[in-house]
Design a protein around this motif. Structure first.
Motif, PDB file in Angstrom:
ATOM      1  N   CYS A   1      -2.317  -9.102  -9.753  1.00 32.24           N
ATOM      2  CA  CYS A   1      -3.593  -8.868 -10.340  1.00 32.24           C
ATOM      3  C   CYS A   1      -4.076  -7.826 -10.419  1.00 32.24           C
ATOM      4  CB  CYS A   1      -5.002  -9.429  -9.481  1.00 32.24           C
ATOM      5  SG  CYS A   1      -4.663 -10.933  -9.403  1.00 32.24           S
ATOM      6  N   CYS A   2      -2.500  -6.229 -10.561  1.00 35.17           N
ATOM      7  CA  CYS A   2      -2.745  -5.010 -10.312  1.00 35.17           C
ATOM      8  C   CYS A   2      -1.948  -4.551 -11.592  1.00 35.17           C
ATOM      9  CB  CYS A   2      -2.531  -4.445  -8.997  1.00 35.17           C
ATOM     10  SG  CYS A   2      -0.503  -4.776  -8.387  1.00 35.17           S
ATOM     11  N   PRO A   3      -1.520  -3.019 -11.994  1.00 32.62           N
ATOM     12  CA  PRO A   3      -1.181  -2.714 -13.340  1.00 32.62           C
ATOM     13  C   PRO A   3       0.532  -2.374 -12.285  1.00 32.62           C
ATOM     14  CG  PRO A   3      -2.166  -0.947 -12.378  1.00 32.62           C
ATOM     15  CD  PRO A   3      -2.989  -2.014 -11.774  1.00 32.62           C
ATOM     16  N   VAL A   4       1.392  -2.323 -12.587  1.00 31.40           N
ATOM     17  CA  VAL A   4       2.113  -2.240 -12.692  1.00 31.40           C
ATOM     18  C   VAL A   4       3.152  -0.482 -13.558  1.00 31.40           C
ATOM     19  CG1 VAL A   4       5.334  -2.808 -12.009  1.00 31.40           C
ATOM     20  CG2 VAL A   4       3.177  -4.745 -11.763  1.00 31.40           C
ATOM     21  N   GLY A   5       3.420  -0.107 -12.242  1.00 31.75           N
ATOM     22  CA  GLY A   5       3.683   1.423 -12.532  1.00 31.75           C
ATOM     23  C   GLY A   5       6.092   1.751 -12.739  1.00 31.75           C
ATOM     24  N   GLN A   6       5.835   2.585 -13.505  1.00 35.23           N
ATOM     25  CA  GLN A   6       7.630   2.989 -13.211  1.00 35.23           C
ATOM     26  C   GLN A   6       8.112   4.669 -13.728  1.00 35.23           C
ATOM     27  OE1 GLN A   6      10.965   0.581 -15.008  1.00 35.23           O
ATOM     28  NE2 GLN A   6       9.274  -0.545 -16.343  1.00 35.23           N
ATOM     29  N   GLY A   7       8.800   4.547 -12.444  1.00 29.60           N
ATOM     30  CA  GLY A   7       9.148   6.134 -13.039  1.00 29.60           C
ATOM     31  C   GLY A   7      10.122   6.059 -13.022  1.00 29.60           C
ATOM     32  N   TYR A   8      10.889   7.311 -13.431  1.00 26.02           N
ATOM     33  CA  TYR A   8      12.160   8.150 -13.856  1.00 26.02           C
ATOM     34  C   TYR A   8      12.392   9.137 -13.413  1.00 26.02           C
ATOM     35  CZ  TYR A   8      16.097   9.399 -16.501  1.00 26.02           C
ATOM     36  OH  TYR A   8      17.842   9.797 -16.880  1.00 26.02           O
TER      37      TYR A   8
END
Length: 237
Positions: A89-96
């Protein structure tokens, strides 16, 4: 919570194994709730009732107070990303980013629920795509430009210690004095300015028919199999 894909893949497999141990009614209810919330997320909405009734116990596995997850270090499979979105129940962000760029590159917005993308460039750096003709990627491709990701800015390191050969290969300075690093990753820029990693030059294996296959993508797909704990794909060229 920040984690690498390996951790999230293990959480996904552990929860799904628990789901398989449920009785038929519980398993069917979980699947219906999962599919319903997936459709709501794709439309930009949430499913509060499903969060309370179905996913509260799953969310409690990480303490119950996680408001956002951030993943980096390697590509996160869309299947695992969607699972974390729905069940926790939360956003999953990605970084590069890379060690050579001091970790900086791109990061996704909190409100971006799309999969496979790593967000827009950070303010400390610039990113451009360089043609890789051998792999069939060009920055004039339609509908989106594609090519090798090159990162420039003050965050780019001065080079490798006592390795001038690699420095000449991976780094260069343009006519404006800005230092650039050639990542070896293949990216695609979407119309909203977000970057998606679609391949890697050094990760590719050329088959007998001339087709290129990414070993990283093969590993990511097989790691989600319940019969496989871990895997390393190797090609003897």
């Amino acid at each position: 919570m920040a984690a690498v894909p390996e951790i999230m893949d293990r959480i996904y497999k552990n929860v799904m194994s628990k789901v398989q141990e449920m009785n038929v009614f519980q398993r069917t209810l979980f699947k219906l709730g999962y599919d319903y919330k997936l459709e709501q997320i794709k439309k930009g909405y949430d499913a509060p009732l499903c969060n309370v009734i179905l996913f509260k116990k799953v969310k409690a596995l990480l303490g119950g107070n996680v408001r956002m997850m951030l993943c980096g270090g390697a590509p996160l499979s869309p299947q695992t990303q969607r699972f974390m979105n729905i069940c926790f129940c939360c956003p999953v962000g990605q970084g590069y980013g890379l060690t050579e760029t001091c970790g900086a590159g791109t990061i996704t917005e909190v409100s971006d629920y799309s999969t496979g993308r790593v967000g827009a460039p950070l303010t400390c750096c610039e990113i451009k795509l360089r043609d890789w003709v051998e792999g069939g990627y060009r920055n004039q491709d339609k509908p989106h430009p594609r090519g090798e990701i090159v990162i420039g800015g003050p965050n780019v390191s001065m080079g490798y210690f006592k390795n001038e050969e690699r420095n000449l290969e991976d780094f260069y300075v343009d006519e404006n004095g800005q230092r650039w690093f050639c990542t070896g990753d293949i990216g695609e820029f979407h119309s909203d300015g977000c970057l998606q990693i679609i391949d890697r030059k050094k990760d590719l294996v050329k088959l007998q028919a001339g087709e290129y296959v990414s070993l990283g993508k093969v590993e990511a797909a097989l790691k989600n199999c319940p019969f496989i704990d871990n895997i390393c794909a190797y090609a003897n060229r």
